[in-house]
Design a protein around this motif. Structure first.
Motif, mmCIF file in Angstrom:
data_model
loop_
_atom_site.group_PDB
_atom_site.id
_atom_site.type_symbol
_atom_site.label_atom_id
_atom_site.label_comp_id
_atom_site.label_asym_id
_atom_site.label_seq_id
_atom_site.Cartn_x
_atom_site.Cartn_y
_atom_site.Cartn_z
ATOM 1 N N ALA A 111 57.594 12.584 85.721
ATOM 2 C CA ALA A 111 57.296 13.727 84.844
ATOM 3 C C ALA A 111 57.369 13.325 83.373
ATOM 4 N N LEU A 115 54.230 13.435 80.612
ATOM 5 C CA LEU A 115 54.277 14.176 79.347
ATOM 6 C C LEU A 115 54.062 13.249 78.147
ATOM 7 N N TRP A 133 52.653 18.372 84.376
ATOM 8 C CA TRP A 133 53.715 17.413 84.698
ATOM 9 C C TRP A 133 54.165 17.462 86.158
#
Length: 404
Positions: A111, A115, A133
Motif C-alpha cells: 500500500a 501511494l 491503494w
C-alpha cells in the motif's frame, strides 16, 4: 509434519493460468468479441432500492466475480478458519504471530509503495489522489502455491509457511477492501442477515453430536441443506450491504460442523473426513476448477497496448513494496520480538518467499473494480497484475541460486 497437499490445488492454478492465457490472446486478436462477451447483459433484475443500491445487471463479469468466486473464497477461508481453531492448527495460539505479522507487513509495504509511486509517476486523468491503494494488498493463493511447490518441494515447511501467508493475505485484503469502500452507509445493516444465518444454522445444526446422541441426532448433524440455505442468505446480505459479494460465504464457515483436528493446509487426508465442512469442500472441488478458469478468462484479458504509468505503479507495489514490507516485518518480529521461524526454514527461504508473495492476481483483480475508475486506468493495472506472475519464475531462479 506436513501432510500431502491435495492435487486439486495444482489443478486450480493451471486452470487459472489457462484462463489468463486464453483471455489475453482473445483480447488482443479480437478485442471487440472479448469485451462483448464479458459485458454481455444476461438479465436486468428490477430490485427495490431498499434491497439493492443502484441498478443490477447480470453479466458474465458479475456472475463469475461476485457469485462464483464466493465459492473459492469459501474454500480458502475454510482452511484459514481450521488453522486458527482446530487442534494443532497452523495458526492456533502463538503460532499465528509470525505468518500473520509477515502478511500484514507485506500488505503495508504494498500500500505504501502504491501511494508513493502514484504521487510520483501516475498521469491518468481519472486518478484520484490517495486512491487505489487497496489494489495491491491481495495475492493469489493457488498461483503462489504452484511456484512455491516447485521452489521448496511438496514436503518442506517453507511451502507450508508460504501458503499460510498467501491465505491470510487474501482474506485480510478482501476485508480491508470491503471496509474501505467509500460508499458504505446505513446499508451495512444488511450484515445482520449473514450474522443471523450463521447463528441460527450453527445452533440448530452446527454442534457436534454427543457420544450418547441418538442415531436421528447424528443424521441431523450430517445434513448439508441447512448450510446451503444459510450460505445463500449470507451471500445476499453481504452483497446488499455494499461489501464485496465474494466474501458472502465466509460468515457461515464458523457455524458449520467440522472435524476436531487439522491435518494441515489443503491436506489430501481431509478427503477421508465425513464432517459437513469437509464434505461441502469436496463437493465444490471440480466446479472450482472451472470457476477459476472462467475467472482467468473474465479478468485476465490484457490489452498489450494498455501499458501506462498505472502498470508501473502496480508492479512497483507488488514487486518492491510487498517484499520490503515483508522483510521489515521479519526483522521486527524475529530480531526484536523473538518470534522463531519454523524448523528447517531460514533467512534464505524467506528471501525466496518474498518474491513469491509478489505474485498478485485473483484478489487484486477483484479489487480493481472497486478501487479504480474503469477504462484505461483499470486496464493498465490489470496488465500489471498479469506481469506480476513473472515473479514466480524469478523466485524459482533465486531458489536455485540460494540452494534452498
Amino acid at each position: 509434519m506436513m501432510y500431502r497437499i491435495s492435487p486439486f490445488l495444482r489443478r486450480f492454478a493451471l486452470a487459472l493460468l489457462c484462463g489468463i492465457g486464453l483471455a489475453t490472446l482473445w483480447a488482443n486478436l479480437w478485442p471487440a468479441g472479448y469485451y462483448d462477451f464479458i459485458e454481455w447483459r444476461i438479465a436486468d433484475p428490477n430490485l427495490p432500492d431498499w434491497i439493492w443500491a443502484g441498478t443490477v445487471t447480470l453479466t458474465p463479469f458479475m456472475v463469475v466475480t461476485d457469485m462464483l468466486m464466493a465459492l473459492f473464497f469459501f474454500f480458502i477461508g475454510k482452511e484459514l478458519w481450521e488453522a486458527l481453531v482446530l487442534e494443532r492448527g497452523s495458526l492456533s495460539g502463538r503460532r499465528a504471530g509470525l505468518p500473520l505479522g509477515l502478511s500484514i507487513g507485506g500488505m503495508i509495504g504494498a500500500a505504501a509503495a502504491w501511494l508513493t509511486l502514484s504521487a510520483l509517476i501516475e498521469t491518468a486523468e481519472e486518478a484520484v489522489p490517495g486512491g487505489g491503494w487497496t489494489v495491491p494488498l491481495g495475492s493469489d493463493t493457488v498461483l503462489i502455491y504452484l511456484f512455491a511447490r516447485m521452489a521448496f518441494g511438496r514436503g518442506h515447511p517453507a511451502l507450508h509457511l508460504t501458503i499460510l501467508m498467501a491465505i491470510s493475505t487474501d482474506i485480510l485484503a478482501l476485508l480491508v477492501l470491503g471496509l474501505s469502500n467509500p460508499n458504505l452507509s446505513v446499508r451495512l445493516v444488511w450484515l445482520a442477515l449473514p450474522l443471523l444465518a450463521a447463528v441460527v444454522v450453527g445452533r440448530l445444526f452446527g454442534r457436534r453430536p454427543s457420544v450418547d446422541a441418538t442415531e436421528r441426532r447424528r443424521l441431523r448433524g450430517q445434513r448439508l441443506w441447512p448450510y446451503l440455505l444459510a450460505g445463500a442468505v449470507s451471500w445476499f446480505g453481504t452483497a446488499a450491504s455494499g461489501m464485496p459479494a465474494s466474501l458472502g460465504l465466509l460468515p457461515i464457515i464458523p457455524a458449520i460442523a467440522r472435524a476436531e483436528r487439522s491435518f494441515g493446509l489443503f491436506a489430501e487426508a481431509e478427503g477421508l473426513l465425513n464432517d459437513p465442512l469437509n464434505r461441502l469442500t469436496r463437493a465444490i472441488m471440480w466446479p472450482l476448477t472451472a470457476i477459476l478458469f472462467l475467472f482467468g478468462l473474465i479478468r485476465g484479458g490484457v490489452d498489450l497496448l494498455a501499458f501506462a504509468p498505472t502498470t508501473a505503479v502496480t508492479l512497483g507495489a507488488l514487486w518492491i513494496g510487498r517484499p520490503l514490507g515483508l522483510a521489515l516485518a521479519a526483522l521486527v518480529l524475529i530480531s526484536l520480538f523473538g518470534n522463531r521461524l519454523p524448523r528447517r526454514v531460514g533467512w534464505r527461504h524467506l528471501a525466496v518467499i518474498a518474491p513469491l508473495m509478489a505474485i498478485g492476481f485473483s484478489v487484486p483483480a477483484v479489487a480493481i473494480g472497486a478501487a479504480l475508475p474503469g477504462g484505461a486506468m483499470a486496464e493498465a493495472a490489470r496488465a500489471g497484475l498479469v506481469l506480476s506472475l513473472l515473479a514466480g519464475p524469478a523466485a524459482l531462479l533465486l531458489a536455485r541460486i540460494l540452494k534452498v
